[in-house]
Design an enzyme around this catalytic site. Structure first.
Site, PDB file in Angstrom:
ATOM      1  N   HIS A  29      18.633 -20.734  31.311  1.00  0.00           N
ATOM      2  CA  HIS A  29      17.814 -19.806  30.534  1.00  0.00           C
ATOM      3  C   HIS A  29      16.351 -19.933  30.946  1.00  0.00           C
ATOM      4  CE1 HIS A  29      17.560 -23.483  28.144  1.00  0.00           C
ATOM      5  NE2 HIS A  29      16.639 -22.960  27.345  1.00  0.00           N
ATOM      6  N   HIS A  87      13.454 -20.759  29.415  1.00  0.00           N
ATOM      7  CA  HIS A  87      12.431 -21.638  28.830  1.00  0.00           C
ATOM      8  C   HIS A  87      11.779 -22.522  29.902  1.00  0.00           C
ATOM      9  CE1 HIS A  87      14.051 -21.306  24.435  1.00  0.00           C
ATOM     10  NE2 HIS A  87      13.195 -20.348  24.736  1.00  0.00           N
ATOM     11  N   ASP A 113      10.907 -25.516  30.180  1.00  0.00           N
ATOM     12  CA  ASP A 113      11.432 -26.840  30.512  1.00  0.00           C
ATOM     13  C   ASP A 113      12.754 -26.753  31.293  1.00  0.00           C
ATOM     14  OD1 ASP A 113      12.442 -25.884  27.967  1.00  0.00           O
ATOM     15  OD2 ASP A 113      13.335 -27.853  27.644  1.00  0.00           O
ATOM     16  N   HIS A 114      13.143 -25.536  31.675  1.00  0.00           N
ATOM     17  CA  HIS A 114      14.354 -25.362  32.484  1.00  0.00           C
ATOM     18  C   HIS A 114      14.069 -24.648  33.806  1.00  0.00           C
ATOM     19  CE1 HIS A 114      17.064 -26.698  29.198  1.00  0.00           C
ATOM     20  NE2 HIS A 114      15.967 -26.430  28.519  1.00  0.00           N
ATOM     21  N   HIS A 143      20.528 -19.315  21.419  1.00  0.00           N
ATOM     22  CA  HIS A 143      19.269 -20.040  21.663  1.00  0.00           C
ATOM     23  C   HIS A 143      18.246 -19.054  22.252  1.00  0.00           C
ATOM     24  CE1 HIS A 143      16.708 -23.460  22.630  1.00  0.00           C
ATOM     25  NE2 HIS A 143      16.653 -23.062  23.885  1.00  0.00           N
ATOM     26  N   ASP A 152      20.719 -25.381  26.745  1.00  0.00           N
ATOM     27  CA  ASP A 152      20.324 -25.683  25.364  1.00  0.00           C
ATOM     28  C   ASP A 152      21.240 -24.993  24.353  1.00  0.00           C
ATOM     29  OD1 ASP A 152      18.285 -27.134  26.423  1.00  0.00           O
ATOM     30  OD2 ASP A 152      16.660 -25.839  25.722  1.00  0.00           O
ATOM     31  N   HIS A 208      19.403 -31.638  27.443  1.00  0.00           N
ATOM     32  CA  HIS A 208      18.497 -32.650  26.879  1.00  0.00           C
ATOM     33  C   HIS A 208      19.239 -33.907  26.448  1.00  0.00           C
ATOM     34  CE1 HIS A 208      14.781 -30.176  26.321  1.00  0.00           C
ATOM     35  NE2 HIS A 208      15.651 -29.185  26.311  1.00  0.00           N
TER      36      HIS A 208
HETATM   37 FE    FE Z   1      15.184 -27.024  26.621  1.00  0.00          FE
HETATM   38 ZN    ZN Z   2      15.557 -23.902  25.639  1.00  0.00          ZN
END
Ligand code: FE
Ligand code: ZN
Length: 239
Positions: free
Chosen positions: A54, A56, A58-59, A112, A131, A169
């Site tokens: 996805h 975001h 942090d990905h 999400h 996530d 995570h």
């Molecule tokens: Fe994340």
């Molecule tokens: Zn995420």
């Protein structure tokens, strides 16, 4: 195929999938470029694909720098083509993405985010759930509805029991505290928690989990209707 776990940022995991027959590799959700570059430098690994679950930060944080450094292609959901930086290959629900010897079934699993997908390597029986499904937990519902998240988890639930689950995570310990609070008589969960504690104590990742363990222990997968799932999700948001 071999999967290497690469810790990134605070508690993210990126994963390197290495085809040992020809040393080609994919990286799943590179949060940042440096840990990936460090891992593959001085090794004979040809990084050819980024797989994003996805959009975001942090990905996808490493997409740009990794693409600049290696001659690779970025694979992501069609509906997120304007949100995933450097995207090259657009995939959609139920498609089988094939490249070199890599082969993954794509599941669109919104909740999400609207465009969240998972990559199920059906021949190798491992799935990258980003996530959406965590070990002993599930993602927060940011863009979708409870119904969408519930349906998405139900899709994943149907994977073979011996599927290895690689999530986005390291939240397992905290998740386990919520599960045991609301499912205090679950013996399988107690067993899983002692395994988790051992791993954390030894500084080891708690991933991968397996579908079988998650079905037995993850309270969000054990919720059998939308109402109880939604209630748990709300409780977890304030846990
Ligand atoms: Fe994340
Ligand atoms: Zn995420």
């Amino acid at each position: 195929m071999r999967v290497e776990i690469i810790p990134c940022l605070q508690d993210n995991y990126s994963y390197l999938i290495i085809d040992e027959t020809n040393n080609t590799a994919c990286v799943v959700d590179p949060s940042e470029a440096l840990p990936i570059i460090d891992f593959i430098s001085n090794k004979n690994i040809n990084l050819k694909y980024i797989l994003n679950t996805h959009h975001h930060f942090d990905h996808i944080g490493g997409n740009k720098d990794l693409k600049k450094k290696y001659n690779l292609s970025v694979v992501g959901f069609k509906g997120d083509k304007y949100r995933i930086p450097e995207i090259d290959i657009l995939v959609e629900d139920n498609e089988i993405w094939k490249a070199d010897n890599f082969e993954a079934k794509i599941f669109h699993i919104p909740g999400h985010t609207k465009g969240h997908i998972s990559f199920f390597f059906h021949k190798d029986k491992f799935v990258f759930t980003g996530d959406t499904l965590f070990s002993l937990g599930c993602g927060r519902i940011f863009e979708g509805t409870y119904q969408e998240m519930f349906n998405s988890l139900n899709k994943i639930k149907n994977l073979p029991k011996d599927t290895k689950i690689y999530c986005g995570h390291e939240y397992t310990l905290q998740n386990s505290k919520f599960c045991i609070k609301h499912d205090s008589n679950n013996l399988n969960l107690k067993k899983k928690i002692s395994k988790i504690n051992n791993k954390i104590k030894n500084n080891l990742p708690t991933v991968p989990s397996t579908m079988e363990e998650e079905l037995e222990c993850n309270i969000f997968l054990r919720a059998n209707n939308l109402e109880s799932f939604s209630k748990l999700r709300d409780l977890k948001d304030n846990f």
